[in-house]
Structure formats: C-alpha cells, structure tokens
Design an enzyme around this catalytic site. Sequence first.
Site, PDB file in Angstrom:
ATOM      1  N   PRO A  16       0.792  -1.224   0.000  1.00 45.72           N
ATOM      2  CA  PRO A  16       0.000   0.000   0.000  1.00 45.72           C
ATOM      3  C   PRO A  16       0.824   1.273   0.000  1.00 45.72           C
ATOM      4  O   PRO A  16       1.865   1.357   0.655  1.00 45.72           O
ATOM      5  CB  PRO A  16      -0.819  -0.111   1.291  1.00 45.72           C
ATOM      6  N   ASN A  17       0.312   2.225  -0.752  1.00 43.72           N
ATOM      7  CA  ASN A  17       0.829   3.600  -0.848  1.00 43.72           C
ATOM      8  C   ASN A  17       2.121   3.713  -1.656  1.00 43.72           C
ATOM      9  O   ASN A  17       2.574   4.830  -1.913  1.00 43.72           O
ATOM     10  CB  ASN A  17       1.022   4.219   0.552  1.00 43.72           C
ATOM     11  N   ARG A  24       4.753  11.205  -2.395  1.00 44.15           N
ATOM     12  CA  ARG A  24       4.459  10.841  -1.008  1.00 44.15           C
ATOM     13  C   ARG A  24       5.679  11.098  -0.118  1.00 44.15           C
ATOM     14  O   ARG A  24       6.717  10.443  -0.281  1.00 44.15           O
ATOM     15  CB  ARG A  24       4.109   9.356  -0.958  1.00 44.15           C
ATOM     16  N   TYR A  29      10.740   9.119   1.527  1.00 47.18           N
ATOM     17  CA  TYR A  29      10.733   8.068   0.503  1.00 47.18           C
ATOM     18  C   TYR A  29      11.446   8.466  -0.790  1.00 47.18           C
ATOM     19  O   TYR A  29      11.586   7.643  -1.691  1.00 47.18           O
ATOM     20  CB  TYR A  29       9.286   7.649   0.202  1.00 47.18           C
ATOM     21  N   ASN A  80       8.169  -5.445  -0.622  1.00 47.10           N
ATOM     22  CA  ASN A  80       7.961  -4.263   0.209  1.00 47.10           C
ATOM     23  C   ASN A  80       6.474  -4.220   0.519  1.00 47.10           C
ATOM     24  O   ASN A  80       5.675  -3.767  -0.315  1.00 47.10           O
ATOM     25  CB  ASN A  80       8.413  -2.980  -0.484  1.00 47.10           C
ATOM     26  N   ALA A  83       2.948  -0.686   4.909  1.00 45.76           N
ATOM     27  CA  ALA A  83       2.503  -0.719   6.304  1.00 45.76           C
ATOM     28  C   ALA A  83       2.030  -2.097   6.749  1.00 45.76           C
ATOM     29  O   ALA A  83       2.007  -2.382   7.959  1.00 45.76           O
ATOM     30  CB  ALA A  83       1.398   0.314   6.513  1.00 45.76           C
ATOM     31  N   HIS A  86       3.963  -4.225   9.265  1.00 47.82           N
ATOM     32  CA  HIS A  86       3.898  -4.050  10.717  1.00 47.82           C
ATOM     33  C   HIS A  86       2.631  -4.641  11.340  1.00 47.82           C
ATOM     34  O   HIS A  86       2.483  -4.610  12.553  1.00 47.82           O
ATOM     35  CB  HIS A  86       3.975  -2.550  11.045  1.00 47.82           C
ATOM     36  N   ASP A  93       2.010 -15.744   7.392  1.00 51.14           N
ATOM     37  CA  ASP A  93       1.637 -17.139   7.123  1.00 51.14           C
ATOM     38  C   ASP A  93       1.886 -17.509   5.664  1.00 51.14           C
ATOM     39  O   ASP A  93       2.335 -18.621   5.363  1.00 51.14           O
ATOM     40  CB  ASP A  93       0.166 -17.373   7.482  1.00 51.14           C
ATOM     41  N   GLU A 104      12.535  -9.227   2.486  1.00 48.26           N
ATOM     42  CA  GLU A 104      11.795  -8.051   2.973  1.00 48.26           C
ATOM     43  C   GLU A 104      12.609  -6.801   2.633  1.00 48.26           C
ATOM     44  O   GLU A 104      13.806  -6.733   2.938  1.00 48.26           O
ATOM     45  CB  GLU A 104      11.587  -8.165   4.482  1.00 48.26           C
ATOM     46  N   HIS A 106      12.696  -2.369   2.220  1.00 46.14           N
ATOM     47  CA  HIS A 106      12.118  -1.059   2.503  1.00 46.14           C
ATOM     48  C   HIS A 106      13.013   0.040   1.962  1.00 46.14           C
ATOM     49  O   HIS A 106      14.251  -0.067   2.011  1.00 46.14           O
ATOM     50  CB  HIS A 106      11.957  -0.847   4.011  1.00 46.14           C
ATOM     51  N   LEU A 107      12.392   1.097   1.513  1.00 43.92           N
ATOM     52  CA  LEU A 107      13.141   2.288   1.093  1.00 43.92           C
ATOM     53  C   LEU A 107      13.760   2.970   2.308  1.00 43.92           C
ATOM     54  O   LEU A 107      14.940   3.320   2.314  1.00 43.92           O
ATOM     55  CB  LEU A 107      12.193   3.269   0.385  1.00 43.92           C
ATOM     56  N   SER A 108      12.938   3.191   3.312  1.00 37.53           N
ATOM     57  CA  SER A 108      13.401   3.844   4.539  1.00 37.53           C
ATOM     58  C   SER A 108      13.925   2.788   5.506  1.00 37.53           C
ATOM     59  O   SER A 108      13.864   1.584   5.228  1.00 37.53           O
ATOM     60  CB  SER A 108      12.248   4.627   5.178  1.00 37.53           C
ATOM     61  N   ARG A 113      12.474   4.999  12.713  1.00 32.59           N
ATOM     62  CA  ARG A 113      11.271   5.830  12.619  1.00 32.59           C
ATOM     63  C   ARG A 113      10.354   5.579  13.822  1.00 32.59           C
ATOM     64  O   ARG A 113      10.815   5.198  14.874  1.00 32.59           O
ATOM     65  CB  ARG A 113      10.594   5.561  11.270  1.00 32.59           C
ATOM     66  N   ARG A 117       6.664   1.187  13.724  1.00 34.80           N
ATOM     67  CA  ARG A 117       7.355   0.581  12.576  1.00 34.80           C
ATOM     68  C   ARG A 117       8.504  -0.330  13.014  1.00 34.80           C
ATOM     69  O   ARG A 117       9.168  -0.941  12.175  1.00 34.80           O
ATOM     70  CB  ARG A 117       7.902   1.672  11.648  1.00 34.80           C
TER      71      ARG A 117
END
Length: 154
Positions: A16-17, A24, A29, A80, A83, A86, A93, A104, A106-108, A113, A117
């Site tokens: 999402p997002n 954004r 990001y 990625n 959200a 988290h 599963d 896994e 992530h950009l950040s 943070r 998170r």
Amino acid sequence: MTSQTGPRPIFVLNGPNLNALGVREPAIYGSHTLADIEARCVERAKALGMTVDFRQTNSEGQLVDWLHEARDKACAVVLNAGAYTHTSIALHDAIKSLDIPVIETHLSNPASRESFRHVSTISGVAKGVISGFGPVSYILAVEAAAHCAAVPAP
Ligand code: DHK
C-alpha cells in the site's frame, strides 16, 4: 501452449501507498516514482541474466494471492509490504508456506522511525531484510534474490 524458458522471474511485490512514490513524503521516501524503481530493477535483473515481474497493490489479500502465485512461478520474491509489514499475520503465514526466498525490502529504515514501525510480522519468516537505502534497497534485494536463486539454501 507456450512453455517458459530460462530461469523463473523474481517477483517484486509492492504494497500500500507505494504507487504514490514521488509525491508521497519525499523527505522520507525520495523523489523517484515506482516506475523509476521498476526500470532499475529490470535493468539490474537483466545484467544478472534474470527477469523481474514487478507489481503493486493497496490490498493485503492481493499480496497474499501473489505470494501463493510465486510458489510455482517465481524463483524468489522481493517484498515491500508497506505498512502491512507491521500488521499482517496473513503475510507472515503466506511467506512461511513458501519454499522460495522472500526478501523483505524497505526504502526507509523503519527501525529509525516511529515505534510502531519497529515491529515486523514478516522479518522472522523472510530470508533477510534490506532497508534504508532508498531505491538502492530494491537493487540490493534483486541481487540478493538472484544470489539465493542460484545458490542452494545452507
Ligand atoms: C514503506 C511504507 O509504506 C511504510 O509503511 C513502511 C516502507 C516503510 C518503506 O520504507 O519502503 O513502514
């Protein structure tokens, strides 16, 4: 009927997002769009003799379905989950049910943070985690995926 030739693709799945990258919270990001990142992943994979199947959804269930699809169609997954990283037991599963590596990504750096998170429901079932390098996180993840696909698990 066509048959697939060459190695299976690396699925690069975005949650999402992430469709809003570029507009954004650029201070967090960056200013690259998801299309920019896709182009860089395609280029890096090609140099490694691989292909990527790059997708984005805002739906948790769609991510679960794509992880299931990856079982028979992908050699590895770069994920990625946004959200849902988290919050999602369903993603935990689904990843646990796979026998291909899931990286896994992530950009950040979520650990630097907000405290909500700092929890990941998926890190414990991922092969590894790459975070904090902006779009380069994806490139590193594609490289890790290609490595894992080429080298049998220890
Ligand atoms: C992306 C998101 O959308 C957040 O919800 C995560 C992740 C971090 C990223 O850095 O790519 O907390």
